[in-house]
Write an enzyme that holds these catalytic residues in place. Sequence first.
Site, PDB file in Angstrom:
ATOM      1  N   ASP A  22       0.866  -1.175   0.000  1.00 32.70           N
ATOM      2  CA  ASP A  22       0.000   0.000   0.000  1.00 32.70           C
ATOM      3  C   ASP A  22       0.908   1.232   0.000  1.00 32.70           C
ATOM      4  O   ASP A  22       1.567   1.537   1.000  1.00 32.70           O
ATOM      5  CB  ASP A  22      -0.911  -0.009   1.235  1.00 32.70           C
ATOM      6  CG  ASP A  22      -1.896   1.154   1.202  1.00 32.70           C
ATOM      7  OD1 ASP A  22      -1.653   2.128   0.463  1.00 32.70           O
ATOM      8  OD2 ASP A  22      -2.900   1.086   1.928  1.00 32.70           O
TER       9      ASP A  22
ATOM     10  N   ASN B 171       3.594   4.908 -11.565  1.00 32.58           N
ATOM     11  CA  ASN B 171       2.290   4.987 -12.241  1.00 32.58           C
ATOM     12  C   ASN B 171       1.086   4.913 -11.306  1.00 32.58           C
ATOM     13  O   ASN B 171       0.035   5.481 -11.621  1.00 32.58           O
ATOM     14  CB  ASN B 171       2.240   3.846 -13.279  1.00 32.58           C
ATOM     15  CG  ASN B 171       0.853   3.607 -13.794  1.00 32.58           C
ATOM     16  OD1 ASN B 171       0.353   4.347 -14.639  1.00 32.58           O
ATOM     17  ND2 ASN B 171       0.184   2.583 -13.268  1.00 32.58           N
TER      18      ASN B 171
ATOM     19  N   TYR C  61      -6.769  16.232  -7.024  1.00 29.58           N
ATOM     20  CA  TYR C  61      -6.219  15.295  -8.016  1.00 29.58           C
ATOM     21  C   TYR C  61      -5.397  16.040  -9.073  1.00 29.58           C
ATOM     22  O   TYR C  61      -4.260  15.667  -9.366  1.00 29.58           O
ATOM     23  CB  TYR C  61      -7.342  14.485  -8.675  1.00 29.58           C
ATOM     24  CG  TYR C  61      -6.820  13.622  -9.801  1.00 29.58           C
ATOM     25  CD1 TYR C  61      -5.930  12.579  -9.547  1.00 29.58           C
ATOM     26  CD2 TYR C  61      -7.158  13.873 -11.134  1.00 29.58           C
ATOM     27  CE1 TYR C  61      -5.408  11.805 -10.571  1.00 29.58           C
ATOM     28  CE2 TYR C  61      -6.647  13.107 -12.165  1.00 29.58           C
ATOM     29  CZ  TYR C  61      -5.769  12.077 -11.880  1.00 29.58           C
ATOM     30  OH  TYR C  61      -5.229  11.321 -12.903  1.00 29.58           O
TER      31      TYR C  61
ATOM     32  N   LYS D  53      -1.324  15.898  -9.956  1.00 25.32           N
ATOM     33  CA  LYS D  53      -0.751  15.569 -11.265  1.00 25.32           C
ATOM     34  C   LYS D  53       0.159  16.697 -11.770  1.00 25.32           C
ATOM     35  O   LYS D  53       1.109  16.454 -12.507  1.00 25.32           O
ATOM     36  CB  LYS D  53      -1.875  15.256 -12.258  1.00 25.32           C
ATOM     37  CG  LYS D  53      -2.586  13.956 -11.934  1.00 25.32           C
ATOM     38  CD  LYS D  53      -1.704  12.748 -12.193  1.00 25.32           C
ATOM     39  CE  LYS D  53      -1.774  11.668 -11.175  1.00 25.32           C
ATOM     40  NZ  LYS D  53      -0.907  10.502 -11.452  1.00 25.32           N
TER      41      LYS D  53
HETATM   42  N1  LIG Z   1      -7.342   6.444 -16.698  1.00 26.40           N
HETATM   43  C1  LIG Z   1      -7.248   7.739 -16.965  1.00 26.40           C
HETATM   44  O1  LIG Z   1      -8.164   8.341 -17.581  1.00 26.40           O
HETATM   45  C2  LIG Z   1      -6.011   8.500 -16.556  1.00 26.40           C
HETATM   46  C3  LIG Z   1      -5.738   9.712 -17.195  1.00 26.40           C
HETATM   47  C4  LIG Z   1      -4.597  10.417 -16.832  1.00 26.40           C
HETATM   48  C5  LIG Z   1      -3.750   9.911 -15.861  1.00 26.40           C
HETATM   49  N2  LIG Z   1      -4.065   8.723 -15.256  1.00 26.40           N
HETATM   50  C6  LIG Z   1      -3.142   8.226 -14.238  1.00 26.40           C
HETATM   51  O2  LIG Z   1      -2.759   6.919 -14.602  1.00 26.40           O
HETATM   52  C7  LIG Z   1      -2.266   6.235 -13.453  1.00 26.40           C
HETATM   53  C8  LIG Z   1      -2.774   4.803 -13.473  1.00 26.40           C
HETATM   54  O3  LIG Z   1      -4.173   4.805 -13.291  1.00 26.40           O
HETATM   55  P1  LIG Z   1      -5.166   3.984 -14.245  1.00 26.40           P
HETATM   56  O4  LIG Z   1      -5.833   4.955 -15.105  1.00 26.40           O
HETATM   57  O5  LIG Z   1      -4.492   2.843 -14.841  1.00 26.40           O
HETATM   58  O6  LIG Z   1      -6.267   3.558 -13.151  1.00 26.40           O
HETATM   59  P2  LIG Z   1      -6.534   2.164 -12.428  1.00 26.40           P
HETATM   60  O7  LIG Z   1      -6.947   1.153 -13.440  1.00 26.40           O
HETATM   61  O8  LIG Z   1      -7.476   2.487 -11.326  1.00 26.40           O
HETATM   62  O9  LIG Z   1      -5.119   1.734 -11.843  1.00 26.40           O
HETATM   63  C9  LIG Z   1      -4.575   2.360 -10.689  1.00 26.40           C
HETATM   64  C10 LIG Z   1      -3.463   1.500 -10.153  1.00 26.40           C
HETATM   65  O10 LIG Z   1      -2.904   2.160  -9.002  1.00 26.40           O
HETATM   66  C11 LIG Z   1      -2.834   1.227  -7.923  1.00 26.40           C
HETATM   67  N3  LIG Z   1      -3.013   1.884  -6.633  1.00 26.40           N
HETATM   68  C12 LIG Z   1      -4.005   2.715  -6.261  1.00 26.40           C
HETATM   69  N4  LIG Z   1      -3.877   3.037  -4.951  1.00 26.40           N
HETATM   70  C13 LIG Z   1      -2.768   2.377  -4.502  1.00 26.40           C
HETATM   71  C14 LIG Z   1      -2.131   2.269  -3.233  1.00 26.40           C
HETATM   72  N5  LIG Z   1      -2.610   2.874  -2.141  1.00 26.40           N
HETATM   73  N6  LIG Z   1      -1.015   1.513  -3.131  1.00 26.40           N
HETATM   74  C15 LIG Z   1      -0.535   0.844  -4.214  1.00 26.40           C
HETATM   75  N7  LIG Z   1      -1.099   0.895  -5.430  1.00 26.40           N
HETATM   76  C16 LIG Z   1      -2.215   1.644  -5.569  1.00 26.40           C
HETATM   77  C17 LIG Z   1      -3.979   0.245  -8.197  1.00 26.40           C
HETATM   78  O11 LIG Z   1      -3.688  -1.028  -7.619  1.00 26.40           O
HETATM   79  P3  LIG Z   1      -4.417  -1.657  -6.322  1.00 26.40           P
HETATM   80  O12 LIG Z   1      -5.825  -1.161  -6.296  1.00 26.40           O
HETATM   81  O13 LIG Z   1      -4.296  -3.130  -6.554  1.00 26.40           O
HETATM   82  O14 LIG Z   1      -3.596  -1.188  -5.163  1.00 26.40           O
HETATM   83  C18 LIG Z   1      -3.950   0.127  -9.713  1.00 26.40           C
HETATM   84  O15 LIG Z   1      -3.026  -0.842 -10.113  1.00 26.40           O
HETATM   85  C19 LIG Z   1      -2.705   7.061 -12.259  1.00 26.40           C
HETATM   86  O16 LIG Z   1      -1.579   7.751 -11.740  1.00 26.40           O
HETATM   87  C20 LIG Z   1      -3.703   8.053 -12.844  1.00 26.40           C
HETATM   88  O17 LIG Z   1      -3.705   9.257 -12.128  1.00 26.40           O
HETATM   89  C21 LIG Z   1      -5.163   8.011 -15.585  1.00 26.40           C
END
Ligand SMILES: NC(=O)c1ccc[n+]([C@@H]2O[C@H](COP(=O)([O-])OP(=O)(O)OC[C@H]3O[C@@H](n4cnc5c(N)ncnc54)[C@H](OP(=O)(O)O)[C@@H]3O)[C@@H](O)[C@H]2O)c1
Length: 264
Positions: free
Chosen positions: A68, A93, A158, A162
């Site tokens: 975590d 990430n 948020y 970023k």
């Molecule tokens: N999807 C979008 O539209 C978008 C756009 C711009 C930027 N982003 C960025 O992309 C990155 C990845 O997100 P995603 O879009 O792929 O969303 P996602 O599918 O929700 O993946 C988020 C990942 O972060 C991990 N995570 C969250 N809280 C955590 C914690 N406390 N400790 C360890 N791991 C944690 C989750 O794993 P567990 O739940 O298993 O811990 C999961 O693997 C993020 O930084 C997000 O801000 C996303």
Amino acid sequence: MKKTFKEKYGPWALVTGASSGIGFEFAHQLAALGLNLVFVARRKERLDQLAIELQKKYVIQCKVMPTDLSQSDFLSEIKKLTAALEIGLLINNAGFGTTGELLENDLETEIKLLHVNCRAPLILAHHFGKKMKNRKKGGIIFTASIVGFTAVPFWSNYAASKAYDLFLAEALAHELKDHGVDVLALCPGTTKAEFQEIAGTRMLMPMSAEAVVRRGLQKLGHTYVTIPGILNRLNVLSIKLLPNTWSTRIFGRIIRTIRKTPGS
Ligand SMILES: NC(=O)c1ccc[n+]([C@@H]2O[C@H](COP(=O)([O-])OP(=O)(O)OC[C@H]3O[C@@H](n4cnc5c(N)ncnc54)[C@H](OP(=O)(O)O)[C@@H]3O)[C@@H](O)[C@H]2O)c1
């Protein structure tokens, strides 16, 4: 002779947030490039499954580190597991978002967001970046976002987190460029992942995680900031051209529109 990706950034990569979305896709594309992988996220079963799948498909090793990243001492276990590994690539990430009026949101969750989205990438970049600098070789990718370019009402914390990732990555890229270490801020717009479900928003013309990650891996070592997708690049261009108050107002309206209300 031109070095391969693995020679430049291998033999091991550490990917945070590998259990889903963009991180899961990083794991797949890096495995295809022949890098051994360390996966960090909370959901152990998903990481175990990913490790089994990729080790079957490619000639690589995978290690799973259920962690975590909001916990204050998260680095100690990661240090132990990686002590004997040469981590040549760090993918910072993991992250999540919250939506709504900041003062109505739970403060503990907002603080946790800062720990996962900002504190953890800083600590990991400091730890692994130092080793890379000493070896004069390596790479770090921060998954930032296009919302890091402007203030965004209803995503206040948020978007600010970023902006931190974006500026930290860009400045670090300049500091490390003469030390053989490449740093990149990868700034996606809406991308298919679990992100929206957790943040409580609807997806607006999402890109695939596959295209986002492909762009990130292509651009590492060639630029410091990259924005996948022409529409996202136009969005950022408009942010840069418009007065701040305009872009903030426009983004705030968008978030208010895509925000999920109970029952929607
Ligand atoms: N999807 C979008 O539209 C978008 C756009 C711009 C930027 N982003 C960025 O992309 C990155 C990845 O997100 P995603 O879009 O792929 O969303 P996602 O599918 O929700 O993946 C988020 C990942 O972060 C991990 N995570 C969250 N809280 C955590 C914690 N406390 N400790 C360890 N791991 C944690 C989750 O794993 P567990 O739940 O298993 O811990 C999961 O693997 C993020 O930084 C997000 O801000 C996303």
